[in-house]
Design a protein around this motif. Sequence first.
Motif, mmCIF file in Angstrom:
data_model
loop_
_atom_site.group_PDB
_atom_site.id
_atom_site.type_symbol
_atom_site.label_atom_id
_atom_site.label_comp_id
_atom_site.label_asym_id
_atom_site.label_seq_id
_atom_site.Cartn_x
_atom_site.Cartn_y
_atom_site.Cartn_z
ATOM 1 N N THR A 76 -7.017 9.354 -73.656
ATOM 2 C CA THR A 76 -8.199 8.806 -73.003
ATOM 3 C C THR A 76 -9.371 9.762 -73.202
ATOM 4 O OG1 THR A 76 -7.941 9.869 -70.831
ATOM 5 C CG2 THR A 76 -6.776 7.785 -71.167
ATOM 6 N N ASP A 77 -10.554 9.248 -72.922
ATOM 7 C CA ASP A 77 -11.787 10.037 -73.013
ATOM 8 C C ASP A 77 -11.974 10.783 -71.695
ATOM 9 O OD1 ASP A 77 -14.253 11.078 -73.580
ATOM 10 O OD2 ASP A 77 -15.329 9.164 -73.579
ATOM 11 N N LEU A 78 -11.257 11.873 -71.526
ATOM 12 C CA LEU A 78 -11.275 12.625 -70.266
ATOM 13 C C LEU A 78 -12.695 13.055 -69.903
ATOM 14 C CD1 LEU A 78 -8.091 14.814 -70.800
ATOM 15 C CD2 LEU A 78 -8.340 12.889 -69.226
ATOM 16 N N PRO A 79 -13.009 13.034 -68.578
ATOM 17 C CA PRO A 79 -12.110 12.889 -67.419
ATOM 18 C C PRO A 79 -11.760 11.453 -67.044
ATOM 19 C CG PRO A 79 -14.316 13.326 -66.643
ATOM 20 C CD PRO A 79 -14.386 13.413 -68.155
ATOM 21 N N PHE A 80 -12.193 10.477 -67.827
ATOM 22 C CA PHE A 80 -11.748 9.101 -67.595
ATOM 23 C C PHE A 80 -10.282 8.975 -67.998
ATOM 24 C CE2 PHE A 80 -10.817 4.841 -69.123
ATOM 25 C CZ PHE A 80 -11.268 4.058 -68.071
ATOM 26 N N GLY A 81 -9.457 8.425 -67.113
ATOM 27 C CA GLY A 81 -8.072 8.151 -67.459
ATOM 28 C C GLY A 81 -7.121 9.310 -67.292
ATOM 29 N N ARG A 82 -7.420 10.212 -66.371
ATOM 30 C CA ARG A 82 -6.437 11.248 -66.057
ATOM 31 C C ARG A 82 -5.188 10.596 -65.464
ATOM 32 N NH1 ARG A 82 -10.151 15.715 -62.803
ATOM 33 N NH2 ARG A 82 -11.361 16.487 -64.595
ATOM 34 N N GLY A 83 -4.018 11.132 -65.805
ATOM 35 C CA GLY A 83 -2.795 10.611 -65.210
ATOM 36 C C GLY A 83 -1.866 9.966 -66.220
ATOM 37 N N GLY A 84 -0.882 9.223 -65.698
ATOM 38 C CA GLY A 84 0.199 8.721 -66.533
ATOM 39 C C GLY A 84 -0.094 7.413 -67.250
ATOM 40 N N SER A 85 0.762 7.120 -68.229
ATOM 41 C CA SER A 85 0.739 5.856 -68.989
ATOM 42 C C SER A 85 -0.651 5.495 -69.509
ATOM 43 C CB SER A 85 1.268 4.705 -68.123
ATOM 44 O OG SER A 85 2.480 5.025 -67.497
ATOM 45 N N PRO A 86 -1.331 6.419 -70.198
ATOM 46 C CA PRO A 86 -2.711 6.139 -70.604
ATOM 47 C C PRO A 86 -2.861 4.921 -71.503
ATOM 48 C CG PRO A 86 -1.879 8.111 -71.713
ATOM 49 C CD PRO A 86 -0.891 7.760 -70.637
ATOM 50 N N ILE A 87 -2.002 4.786 -72.517
ATOM 51 C CA ILE A 87 -2.134 3.655 -73.442
ATOM 52 C C ILE A 87 -1.905 2.336 -72.721
ATOM 53 C CG2 ILE A 87 -1.070 2.515 -75.432
ATOM 54 C CD1 ILE A 87 -0.715 5.274 -76.680
ATOM 55 N N GLN A 88 -0.861 2.273 -71.887
ATOM 56 C CA GLN A 88 -0.555 1.036 -71.172
ATOM 57 C C GLN A 88 -1.674 0.681 -70.180
ATOM 58 O OE1 GLN A 88 1.731 3.534 -71.667
ATOM 59 N NE2 GLN A 88 2.791 2.386 -73.281
ATOM 60 N N ASN A 89 -2.182 1.685 -69.484
ATOM 61 C CA ASN A 89 -3.257 1.432 -68.533
ATOM 62 C C ASN A 89 -4.531 0.958 -69.236
ATOM 63 O OD1 ASN A 89 -2.611 1.968 -65.641
ATOM 64 N ND2 ASN A 89 -1.869 3.904 -66.457
ATOM 65 N N LEU A 90 -4.823 1.517 -70.386
ATOM 66 C CA LEU A 90 -6.007 1.093 -71.131
ATOM 67 C C LEU A 90 -5.884 -0.345 -71.624
ATOM 68 C CD1 LEU A 90 -6.606 4.337 -73.219
ATOM 69 C CD2 LEU A 90 -8.199 3.402 -71.534
ATOM 70 N N ILE A 91 -4.742 -0.666 -72.221
ATOM 71 C CA ILE A 91 -4.543 -2.020 -72.733
ATOM 72 C C ILE A 91 -4.555 -3.036 -71.591
ATOM 73 C CG2 ILE A 91 -2.898 -3.560 -73.873
ATOM 74 C CD1 ILE A 91 -2.074 -1.200 -75.632
ATOM 75 N N ALA A 92 -3.917 -2.695 -70.476
ATOM 76 C CA ALA A 92 -3.894 -3.600 -69.326
ATOM 77 C C ALA A 92 -5.301 -3.859 -68.797
ATOM 78 C CB ALA A 92 -3.017 -3.022 -68.219
ATOM 79 N N ARG A 93 -6.220 -2.902 -69.021
ATOM 80 C CA ARG A 93 -7.605 -3.053 -68.587
ATOM 81 C C ARG A 93 -8.496 -3.685 -69.653
ATOM 82 N NH1 ARG A 93 -5.398 0.936 -65.688
ATOM 83 N NH2 ARG A 93 -6.312 1.565 -63.672
ATOM 84 N N GLY A 94 -7.905 -4.043 -70.792
ATOM 85 C CA GLY A 94 -8.658 -4.751 -71.816
ATOM 86 C C GLY A 94 -9.335 -3.875 -72.851
ATOM 87 N N PHE A 95 -9.022 -2.573 -72.881
ATOM 88 C CA PHE A 95 -9.643 -1.685 -73.864
ATOM 89 C C PHE A 95 -9.047 -1.932 -75.250
ATOM 90 C CE2 PHE A 95 -10.876 0.439 -70.048
ATOM 91 C CZ PHE A 95 -12.015 1.156 -70.347
ATOM 92 N N GLN A 96 -9.896 -1.870 -76.274
ATOM 93 C CA GLN A 96 -9.451 -1.996 -77.661
ATOM 94 C C GLN A 96 -9.533 -0.671 -78.412
ATOM 95 O OE1 GLN A 96 -11.838 -5.154 -79.334
ATOM 96 N NE2 GLN A 96 -10.752 -6.748 -78.196
ATOM 97 N N ASP A 97 -10.296 0.255 -77.876
ATOM 98 C CA ASP A 97 -10.447 1.580 -78.487
ATOM 99 C C ASP A 97 -10.472 2.636 -77.391
ATOM 100 O OD1 ASP A 97 -11.147 1.034 -81.504
ATOM 101 O OD2 ASP A 97 -12.378 -0.367 -80.345
ATOM 102 N N THR A 98 -10.130 3.857 -77.767
ATOM 103 C CA THR A 98 -10.157 4.966 -76.831
ATOM 104 C C THR A 98 -10.422 6.240 -77.617
ATOM 105 O OG1 THR A 98 -8.910 6.126 -75.090
ATOM 106 C CG2 THR A 98 -7.653 5.351 -76.983
ATOM 107 N N GLN A 99 -10.239 7.368 -76.976
ATOM 108 C CA GLN A 99 -10.304 8.651 -77.656
ATOM 109 C C GLN A 99 -9.075 9.473 -77.283
ATOM 110 O OE1 GLN A 99 -14.238 10.398 -76.726
ATOM 111 N NE2 GLN A 99 -14.792 9.928 -78.828
ATOM 112 N N ILE A 100 -8.667 10.317 -78.205
ATOM 113 C CA ILE A 100 -7.636 11.306 -77.906
ATOM 114 C C ILE A 100 -8.345 12.587 -77.507
ATOM 115 C CG2 ILE A 100 -5.634 12.569 -78.758
ATOM 116 C CD1 ILE A 100 -5.402 10.460 -80.977
#
Length: 226
Positions: A76-100
Motif C-alpha cells: 500500500t501507499d503508506l501511511p494509507f493501508g497500514r495493517g494486514g491483508s493489504p491486497i485483499q483489502n484494496l481489491i475489496a475496496r475497488g482499487f485497481q492499482d497501488t504502490q509497494i
Amino acid sequence: MKTFIVLSEKSWHRNLFESLNKNLAEYHWVLIDEKEKFVLGLLEELQPDKIFIPHWSYIIPASIYEKFDCVVFHETDLPFGRGGSPIQNLIARGFQDTQISALKAGKGLDTGPVYLKKDLNLNGTTKEIFLRCSNIIEEMIDEIIEKDIEPVPQKGDVVEFKRRKPEDGDLGDLIDVEKVFDYIRMLDCEGYPAAFIENEHFRFEFTRASLKSEKEIIADVRIIKK
C-alpha cells in the motif's frame, strides 16, 4: 563482502532470491524461509547489512529489528493501508492499482520510515499479483543497495486495515457479479482460504475465475461435504 538476507516463507520468493544471487553476485545472499531459522544467534553469525522481507507472517522480535536493518515490503501507499491483508483489502475496496512501500521495521505495525515506493497493478489473482510484486521488489532491493537509500518518515493521513478472516470470503451476501469475481481472485493463492458459498450440507470453494460478462463468471469449484 556485504551480506544480505531475503526472509520469506513463500515459495515464489525462492526465485527472487536466486535472481538476486545471480544479478547482484558481488554480494553474499542468504535465504531464510523457515521461522525456526530466523533467530538472533544465526543473524549475529551472519552479520547482515540488511534483511529484506518480501513476505513474513510472523512478528519480528525487537531484539532483531533493533540490531539489524529489516526492510519490509508492504503493498500500500503508506501511511494509507497500514495493517494486514493489504491486497485483499484494496481489491475489496475497488482499487485497481497501488504502490509497494519499502519501509524499515520497527515497534509499530507498518509505521516505520520509508525507503522508496513503486507502482503495482492489482489485476489478476493474488498469486499473479504476488509474482508481479516479486519482480518489482527485486528492482527496489537493487535500488536500495546501489543508491544506499536512507528511509524518511511517512507523511499523510493514516488509514488502517484489519487482517481479513476466512469467513470474510463468504460470497453468500454479494449481489454484484464483479464483486464476486474480485472476491474469488483476491483469495486465489496458496496459503489463502478460498472464496466460498455454503449450505446445510456442502461448502463450495471457488478458484480460477474468469469474468465473461456483467452477468457471468466461469470458475473452478471444489465441493466439500460437511
